[in-house]
Write an enzyme that holds these catalytic residues in place. Structure first.
Site, short mmCIF file in Angstrom:
data_model
loop_
_atom_site.label_atom_id
_atom_site.label_comp_id
_atom_site.label_asym_id
_atom_site.label_seq_id
_atom_site.Cartn_x
_atom_site.Cartn_y
_atom_site.Cartn_z
CB THR A 107 -0.90 -0.01 1.26
OG1 THR A 107 -1.50 1.27 1.42
CG2 THR A 107 -0.10 -0.30 2.53
CG ASP A 108 -1.17 4.94 -0.97
OD1 ASP A 108 -1.68 4.32 -0.03
OD2 ASP A 108 -1.80 5.78 -1.66
CD GLU A 109 -3.15 3.42 4.68
OE1 GLU A 109 -2.82 3.24 5.86
OE2 GLU A 109 -4.31 3.30 4.27
CE1 TYR A 150 -3.29 -2.69 5.89
CE2 TYR A 150 -3.27 -0.32 5.46
CZ TYR A 150 -3.27 -1.64 5.00
OH TYR A 150 -3.25 -1.88 3.64
CE LYS A 173 0.02 -4.60 3.05
NZ LYS A 173 -0.37 -5.94 2.50
#
Ligand code: NAD
Ligand code: DAU
Length: 332
Positions: free
Chosen positions: A121-123, A148, A152
């Site tokens: 994810t970009d997060e 979260y 990741k």
């Protein structure tokens, strides 16, 4: 013909990927999914039995993972605990699935020398200021904000280390926010659409100024296939479709399409540590692998998504009341 092992294929993006692979390739797909609250077998209906099988199981189950990885050519790893709000209430399942689950899979892929694609994810890059001229690129330093996104980020780093230390045949992609059919009603867009259908006012965290970079799930799927086919081992590719919108704009668009006044929503308690803005620069994917998004019209994509939720109440109704009850407890 390749044999793909798709982890988390009963979830939102995984199930969209499975449908995409079935309709655009001759590949055989096995889905390995634990069927947590986020997994739904109803998302995998009407798939050809000679090219598809479903295995219920946990990616942390080493003997099961070892057998399945040995029997496939490529592992496409979607399975995760995926919701930021849940990670703020109870981080533990995020550590188990996102870290230990990924570790279990890459150990099996290393042992059997299999191609591995890790979905991220970009997060992992943290957030941007609203007026930041730079978007995320493959060189942006990791700076995750939530339980979260930190798990990741940890899983990405494991994959990178396994490539370098053990020669794992892996690629990684970091995608922006997806929308489309089969997304759980806990997530922003389906929550608001199903709220309106159910006669509940949409709920906007804080002022609604936070920006997300929306991409249709089918565009994510085509990008992942391009990376599996043409991506270079050890490389990371950012996936995005230039779809930046703030949350207020998205709620207003949904309300307008559903025949409601544009201001018929409530502001509720903000998310702790709420990332302000995500934005992806996908130049590398586009120039090196020739990928282009097909769903560039967000307005039309939202209309199709509203139609899908209207036509598929049987799919989302069973989860709606419990999801809203949980949000109510949190003041959201
Ligand atoms: P989701 O929550 O809808 O689905 C996750 C799936 O994984 C579910 O079917 C669940 O049953 C399964 N699962 C969870 N724990 C498992 C375990 N231990 N073993 C086997 N299966 C397990 O998630 P999603 O939104 O479809 O996201 C899929 C992947 O894409 C995740 O890795 C997520 O980080 C990534 N991603 C999501 C987005 C997005 O906008 N939703 C954007 C970028 C990346
Ligand atoms: O950027 C990719 C990420 O996108 C993925 O890694 C995650 O798995 C996925 O869940 C998504 O994370 P977000 O936290 O951005 O998505 P979510 O749908 O939870 O929220 C989107 C935005 O909407 C965010 O700014 C919070 C806000 N929001 C969310 C809900 C559920 C609201 O304003 N109201 C809501 O009711």
């Amino acid at each position: 013909m390749q044999r793909l092992l798709v982890t988390g294929g009963a979830g939102f993006i995984g199930s969209n990927f499975v449908h995409y692979v079935m309709s655009t390739t001759e590949n055989f797909v096995t889905v390995l999914d634990k069927l947590t609250y986020a997994g739904n077998l109803e998302s995998l209906k009407h798939l050809p039995a000679d090219r598809f099988q479903f295995v219920k199981g946990d990616i942390c189950d080493q003997p099961l993972v070892d057998d399945l990885v040995a029997a496939h050519d490529v592992v496409v790893h979607y399975a995760a605990e995926s919701h930021n709000d849940n990670s703020l209430q109870d981080p533990r399942p995020f550590l188990d699935t996102n870290i230990i689950g990924t570790y279990t899979l890459i150990e099996a892929a290393r042992k059997h020398n299999k191609r591995f694609h890790h979905i991220s994810t970009d997060e992992v890059y943290g957030d941007l200021e609203l007026d930041d001229p730079e978007r995320f690129t493959e060189n942006t330093p990791y700076n995750p904000s939530s339980p979260y996104s930190s798990t990741k980020a940890g899983s990405d780093l494991l994959v990178r280390a396994w490539v370098r230390s053990f020669g794992l045949q892996a690629t990684i992609s970091n995608c922006s926010n997806n929308y489309g059919p089969y997304q759980h009603v806990e997530k922003f867009i389906p929550r608001q659409i199903t709220n309106v259908i159910a006669g509940i006012r949409p709920k906007l965290y804080g002022k609604g100024e936070n920006v997300r970079d929306w991409i249709h799930a089918n565009d994510h799927s085509s990008a992942v296939l391009a990376i599996i086919d043409k991506g270079l081992i050890g490389e990371t590719y950012l996936i995005g479709a230039d779809g930046e919108k703030n949350n207020k704009e998205v709620v207003e668009l949904i309300l307008a399409h559903m025949g409601q006044p544009r201001d018929a929503y409530d502001h509720v308690v903000d998310r702790a540590g709420h990332d302000l803005r995500y934005a992806i620069d996908s130049t590398k994917l586009r120039t090196e692998l020739g990928w282009q998004p097909q769903f560039s019209n967000f307005d039309a994509g939202i209309e199709d998504t509203i139609d899908w939720y209207r036509a598929n109440e049987d799919w989302w109704r069973p989860q709606k009341a419990a999801t809203e009850a949980k949000y109510k407890e949190q003041g959201q």
